[in-house]
Design a protein around this motif. Structure first.
Motif, PDB file in Angstrom:
ATOM      1  N   PHE A 149     -69.765  -9.744  60.051  1.00  0.00           N
ATOM      2  CA  PHE A 149     -70.993 -10.536  59.987  1.00  0.00           C
ATOM      3  C   PHE A 149     -70.712 -11.946  59.487  1.00  0.00           C
ATOM      4  O   PHE A 149     -71.252 -12.929  60.017  1.00  0.00           O
ATOM      5  CB  PHE A 149     -72.028  -9.839  59.097  1.00  0.00           C
ATOM      6  N   ARG A 150     -69.876 -12.055  58.442  1.00  0.00           N
ATOM      7  CA  ARG A 150     -69.543 -13.377  57.929  1.00  0.00           C
ATOM      8  C   ARG A 150     -68.842 -14.223  58.995  1.00  0.00           C
ATOM      9  O   ARG A 150     -69.183 -15.395  59.200  1.00  0.00           O
ATOM     10  CB  ARG A 150     -68.647 -13.252  56.699  1.00  0.00           C
ATOM     11  N   ASP A 153     -71.261 -15.318  61.816  1.00  0.00           N
ATOM     12  CA  ASP A 153     -72.119 -16.404  61.344  1.00  0.00           C
ATOM     13  C   ASP A 153     -71.349 -17.719  61.294  1.00  0.00           C
ATOM     14  O   ASP A 153     -71.830 -18.760  61.768  1.00  0.00           O
ATOM     15  CB  ASP A 153     -72.670 -16.052  59.960  1.00  0.00           C
ATOM     16  N   GLY A 170     -81.480 -19.337  64.934  1.00  0.00           N
ATOM     17  CA  GLY A 170     -81.074 -18.273  64.034  1.00  0.00           C
ATOM     18  C   GLY A 170     -81.417 -16.930  64.656  1.00  0.00           C
ATOM     19  O   GLY A 170     -82.112 -16.870  65.681  1.00  0.00           O
ATOM     20  N   THR A 172     -81.961 -12.458  63.657  1.00  0.00           N
ATOM     21  CA  THR A 172     -81.776 -11.232  62.888  1.00  0.00           C
ATOM     22  C   THR A 172     -80.679 -10.413  63.566  1.00  0.00           C
ATOM     23  O   THR A 172     -80.252 -10.727  64.682  1.00  0.00           O
ATOM     24  CB  THR A 172     -83.066 -10.396  62.828  1.00  0.00           C
ATOM     25  N   LEU A 188     -79.564  -7.547  59.110  1.00  0.00           N
ATOM     26  CA  LEU A 188     -80.067  -8.783  58.506  1.00  0.00           C
ATOM     27  C   LEU A 188     -81.472  -9.024  59.037  1.00  0.00           C
ATOM     28  O   LEU A 188     -81.722  -8.862  60.235  1.00  0.00           O
ATOM     29  CB  LEU A 188     -79.226  -9.991  58.947  1.00  0.00           C
ATOM     30  N   ARG A 249     -82.384 -13.555  55.398  1.00  0.00           N
ATOM     31  CA  ARG A 249     -80.988 -13.363  55.800  1.00  0.00           C
ATOM     32  C   ARG A 249     -80.929 -13.450  57.315  1.00  0.00           C
ATOM     33  O   ARG A 249     -81.794 -12.911  58.005  1.00  0.00           O
ATOM     34  CB  ARG A 249     -80.438 -12.007  55.327  1.00  0.00           C
ATOM     35  N   SER A 250     -79.895 -14.099  57.825  1.00  0.00           N
ATOM     36  CA  SER A 250     -79.816 -14.271  59.276  1.00  0.00           C
ATOM     37  C   SER A 250     -78.439 -14.764  59.684  1.00  0.00           C
ATOM     38  O   SER A 250     -77.641 -15.216  58.862  1.00  0.00           O
ATOM     39  CB  SER A 250     -80.872 -15.274  59.763  1.00  0.00           C
ATOM     40  N   ILE A 251     -78.182 -14.678  60.978  1.00  0.00           N
ATOM     41  CA  ILE A 251     -77.049 -15.353  61.599  1.00  0.00           C
ATOM     42  C   ILE A 251     -77.566 -16.694  62.107  1.00  0.00           C
ATOM     43  O   ILE A 251     -78.627 -16.763  62.737  1.00  0.00           O
ATOM     44  CB  ILE A 251     -76.472 -14.513  62.746  1.00  0.00           C
ATOM     45  N   LYS A 257     -78.854 -22.429  55.055  1.00  0.00           N
ATOM     46  CA  LYS A 257     -77.778 -21.707  54.377  1.00  0.00           C
ATOM     47  C   LYS A 257     -77.488 -22.289  52.982  1.00  0.00           C
ATOM     48  O   LYS A 257     -77.059 -21.571  52.083  1.00  0.00           O
ATOM     49  CB  LYS A 257     -76.513 -21.709  55.239  1.00  0.00           C
ATOM     50  N   SER A 263     -75.875 -14.460  55.227  1.00  0.00           N
ATOM     51  CA  SER A 263     -75.561 -13.596  56.378  1.00  0.00           C
ATOM     52  C   SER A 263     -74.920 -12.283  55.933  1.00  0.00           C
ATOM     53  O   SER A 263     -74.276 -11.607  56.732  1.00  0.00           O
ATOM     54  CB  SER A 263     -74.632 -14.325  57.352  1.00  0.00           C
TER      55      SER A 263
END
Length: 350
Positions: A149-150, A153, A170, A172, A188, A249-251, A257, A263
């Motif tokens: 996920f990190r 993102d 962005g 979810t 997320l 929380r999101s990408i 941020k 993320s």
């Protein structure tokens, strides 16, 4: 603190089963096994033990169905992916792992680029980072999902910032990774995953449906989320970050941020059992007009009572699941959901 939130332990032992195989975009440069002319007896015995261990695990059959509706929106900003067999996306796989499956739904906002990027790239990053060994597999899968996920993102934000003007999209993410009979859900934002499990009310009595949440919503009205945003210098107004963003929380969402939108997904795991019927993954468009229990009961009603037309090559059961998925999405629109609606329905059988 372990980020995993375990769901109830299974009550039955699973039996042997197989799974459908589909991977529309496998990674290239797959590893190949060299042929050996004469394996010794110890190697043969060890391979037989591994095969017996795989059989004893009882790998459930998973089949995915999807329905997507644009609703009243001008653009379809949801994205999704269904990989009933993810093994072909990996160059190597731990010898004791029989099967990998991956299903995910992404609900975009501010555009469709973040959701599409995540749908196209997240599973490839996951495949590259998937553990090569099975010792402490739960811990390694957790780390793999967090890193994936990190990385996804960071990769999207890098691409977004290089555009002129910079993308502000962005998304979810609710992703379900199935390792043999163990389900891992990373999410997320406000898309959800729910499991339908049938349990006996009393010995010899009728079974009842129990709805289990496999995900956790992230919005800035939740105390912990709001505190993190405020500590980072952001504000929450009208239930939104800076009065604009509905999720915490999101990408993507690069402009948020720096003020506490992260993320890092919540992670949950659950072992599948013969009592489990299906899993629903859906964006918030579905759950704005359906409760989790309501969506599960709607699916069950179609499966048990609905008259359906089957596509060519479908079994009766597959036809019912296909119809249930499509009808649930249609019903969400009929109930007045103006948002995009995406439903992934995954049947579970042993």
């Amino acid at each position: 603190m372990d980020l995993f939130d375990d769901l109830p332990e299974p009550t039955q032992t699973a039996g042997e089963a197989s799974v459908q195989k589909t991977c529309p975009s496998p990674l290239e440069d797959r590893g190949s096994k060299r042929k050996r002319d004469a394996p010794d007896d110890d190697e043969v015995v060890e391979e037989q033990k591994l095969e017996e261990k795989k059989v004893c695990k009882g790998v459930p059959i998973l089949k995915g169905y999807v329905a997507a509706r644009r609703g009243e929106r001008e653009e379809m900003q949801d994205a999704h992916i269904l990989l009933s067999d993810m093994k072909t996306c990996l160059s190597t796989l731990p010898t004791t792992v029989s099967r990998l499956a991956y299903f995910a739904v992404f609900d975009g906002h501010g555009g469709a680029r973040a959701s599409r990027f995540a749908a196209e790239h997240l599973h490839h990053t996951l495949a590259l980072k998937f553990p090569k060994e099975t010792e402490n597999l739960d811990k390694l899968v957790k780390k793999c999902l967090l890193d994936t996920f990190r990385q996804t993102d960071e990769d999207f934000l890098k691409k977004a910032s290089s555009q002129k003007p910079a993308w502000k999209d962005g998304s979810t993410a609710t992703c379900m990774l199935v390792v043999d009979d163990m389900v891992y859900v990373a999410n997320l934002g406000d898309s959800r995953a729910v499991l339908c499990r049938m349990e006996q009310e009393m010995q010899g009595g009728d079974s009842k449906c129990v709805t289990l949440a496999l995900s956790k919503e992230h919005n800035p009205t939740i105390y912990e989320e709001r505190m993190r945003i405020q500590r980072a210098g952001g504000t929450v107004r009208d239930g939104r970050v800076l009065g604009v963003l509905e999720v915490s929380r999101s990408i993507g969402d690069g402009q948020y941020k720096r003020i506490g939108v992260i993320s890092t997904p919540d992670l949950r795991r659950c072992q599948l059992t013969p009592n489990d019927r299906f899993i629903i993954l859906g964006c918030d468009g579905l759950f704005k007009v359906f409760s989790a229990e309501g969506a599960v009961k709607y699916i069950l009603n179609v499966l048990q009572n609905g008259s359906v037309e089957r596509k060519e090559g479908q079994t009766e059961e597959e036809g019912h699941y296909e119809a249930a998925c499509q009808r649930l999405a249609n019903e969400a629109v009929r109930r007045g959901c103006a948002d995009n609606v995406t439903v992934i329905l995954v049947s579970v059988s042993f």
